[in-house]
Scaffold this motif. Structure first.
Motif, short mmCIF file in Angstrom:
data_model
loop_
_atom_site.label_atom_id
_atom_site.label_comp_id
_atom_site.label_asym_id
_atom_site.label_seq_id
_atom_site.Cartn_x
_atom_site.Cartn_y
_atom_site.Cartn_z
N VAL B 77 39.60 -23.71 -28.34
CA VAL B 77 40.04 -24.56 -29.60
C VAL B 77 39.52 -25.95 -29.38
CG1 VAL B 77 42.03 -25.30 -31.18
CG2 VAL B 77 42.17 -23.10 -30.09
N VAL B 167 42.05 -21.89 -45.75
CA VAL B 167 41.58 -22.30 -44.15
C VAL B 167 40.25 -22.05 -43.72
CG1 VAL B 167 42.85 -21.90 -41.88
CG2 VAL B 167 44.23 -22.05 -44.01
N THR B 172 41.29 -24.79 -38.09
CA THR B 172 41.99 -24.23 -36.80
C THR B 172 41.08 -24.68 -35.50
OG1 THR B 172 40.59 -22.23 -36.78
CG2 THR B 172 42.71 -22.30 -38.19
N THR B 180 44.94 -18.81 -32.09
CA THR B 180 45.27 -19.95 -32.87
C THR B 180 44.68 -19.67 -34.43
OG1 THR B 180 45.38 -21.27 -30.78
CG2 THR B 180 44.70 -22.38 -32.94
N ALA B 181 43.69 -19.24 -34.56
CA ALA B 181 43.24 -19.06 -35.84
C ALA B 181 44.28 -18.39 -36.87
CB ALA B 181 41.82 -18.23 -35.99
N ASN B 184 47.95 -20.63 -36.77
CA ASN B 184 47.89 -21.85 -37.48
C ASN B 184 47.99 -21.56 -38.87
OD1 ASN B 184 47.68 -23.23 -34.96
ND2 ASN B 184 46.04 -24.54 -35.74
N THR B 185 47.36 -20.60 -39.36
CA THR B 185 47.19 -20.18 -40.52
C THR B 185 48.52 -20.07 -41.36
OG1 THR B 185 44.75 -19.66 -40.50
CG2 THR B 185 45.93 -18.94 -42.32
N TRP B 188 50.80 -22.97 -41.54
CA TRP B 188 50.56 -23.68 -42.49
C TRP B 188 51.07 -23.01 -43.85
CZ3 TRP B 188 45.19 -24.71 -40.27
CH2 TRP B 188 45.22 -25.67 -39.44
#
Lengths: 267, 267
Positions: B77, B167, B172, B180-181, B184-185, B188
């Motif tokens: 990341v 997104v 991300t 994480t992708a 995080n989505t 959010w």
């Protein structure tokens, strides 16, 4: 005043995106929240005690706490896991406000959570949904707000607001006026600063955007400007007073900000 | 197969969001890009030399380069300034491909940029726009794509796709299948993993989502699955074959994936 529309003398042939403030500019938080506070109080078991509260003043204090909180957290950019969102700022503020307004013994913590949740279902200004639909025909539309993205999603679904890109403060890891908030949003939209305009009912938001090379659209909204005496229409690329009836077929309630913006941009 | 609709035995009473893959699942990149490659070649000054190229094979190689590139950058990341986006991956790949296909002396760098730009104006599958509008009535809709957000904005405007939240991989800072992708989505969007379903035409995408607690919707799309022999409908919460005519009033071209999904979810 520089024209935002294409003219032989225009300096912005590639102007292509509009970036909107949410609270106050797009959403009419004052009306929704005052209604919510007053109706919750009126139907409460301790309605008599709550009746003595000046809810307009209470709400203004709540808003000031939001401003102070976002200002504090705008000083740094933090990873998502460290981000303090507006729900948290709003909820923490209530713990102080109920003491100040002498109702600390009335609302339960769950009830304070419920009051805070009202910030997710704000009404838009009456011109916002239709105005955004018009502007969407010609421009990329994004939010750039102190709200976090989940809140923006809820608010936008509630008020039928169509965006190309929703950017919450949690996505940028900071709050306006931190330059990262503006620059990441423009990067994600795929535009340069001079290709985008900040649309806001607050001069400080427009001024921060202008300092980064963005163009500015100031939309007057009732009671939103902290320092109205410091505003001159000429300092913005476009100044929308938003109180002109331009289309009798659209219910305006004397608020036409985004629709007038679409007219001014020849959409 | 677990039902995604509310039933007395449902384990997902709060299921509320759908997260969509873009390339292949929502957008029909193969059709658009093959047309673009072939038409560009046919009208070129060196059309005779370009006529010898197998453009289907060329495009498949281009796609494999995308997969290899996003896989490489999914390992970490990174901050926005270090992110390598799909335009860059696609463009770099062309430098190798024109050598492999013996046309290195034909296309100029500008022409290769133009070919790459076609990835911003892909056609959607014929059911996508209408299907998303139906699903939007009941569910929060987001993208979760290898595309960067500016590209998703362009593609969505071009194909009239309405999302609550776009997104891009640049937001991300990594690519699927990096957790994480996905996480995080969901953060959010304001949902927990079990409250959201990944919608994809690729089993590996669904499997990564499932490993994080998300539900999965597999939508079959022509030629999209790398290993169709490894797929069993039962491993997904919903399996949409997408080739059934369910509504004669909608032009289906025998592709009904998202519309059938709306039916299955009782929208």
């Amino acid at each position: 005043m520089i024209s935002l529309t294409h003219t032989p003398h225009s300096h912005s042939p590639n102007f292509q995106a509009l970036v909107f403030d949410a609270f106050g500019t797009t959403l009419n938080w004052r009306h929704t929240m005052l209604t919510a506070l007053e109706s919750r109080a009126a139907t409460h078991a301790h309605a008599a005690q709550l009746q003595r509260v000046n809810w307009r003043s209470f709400l203004q204090d709540w808003r000031e706490a939001y401003k102070a909180g976002t200002r504090e957290y705008s000083r740094v950019v933090v990873p998502l896991e460290d981000f303090v969102d507006v729900d948290t700022i709003h909820r923490r503020a209530l713990d102080d406000l109920v003491v100040k307004y002498d109702i600390a013994d009335v609302y339960s913590p769950v009830e304070l959570d419920e009051l805070t949740a009202n910030w997710h279902s704000l009404s838009a200004w009456p011109d916002a949904s239709h105005g955004l639909d018009l502007l969407h025909r010609k421009y990329k539309l994004a939010t750039l707000s102190g709200a976090h993205s989940a809140q923006l999603v809820d608010m936008s679904r509630h008020a039928d607001l169509r965006w190309d890109l929703v950017v919450g403060a949690d996505m940028t890891g900071t709050y306006k006026p931190n330059r990262t908030a503006y620059l990441n949003t423009l990067n994600w939209l795929g535009v340069q600063p001079h290709e985008a305009a900040m649309v806001a009912a607050h001069a400080n938001d427009c001024r921060a955007a202008r300092s980064l090379g963005m163009r500015t659209v100031y939309v007057e909204r009732t009671l939103e400007e902290d320092e109205p005496e410091s505003i001159t229409a000429g300092e913005f690329d476009l100044f929308i007073d938003g109180k002109t009836d331009i289309d009798n077929t659209v219910p305006t309630h004397r608020q036409t900000g985004f629709i007038e913006l679409a007219e001014r941009l020849s959409v």
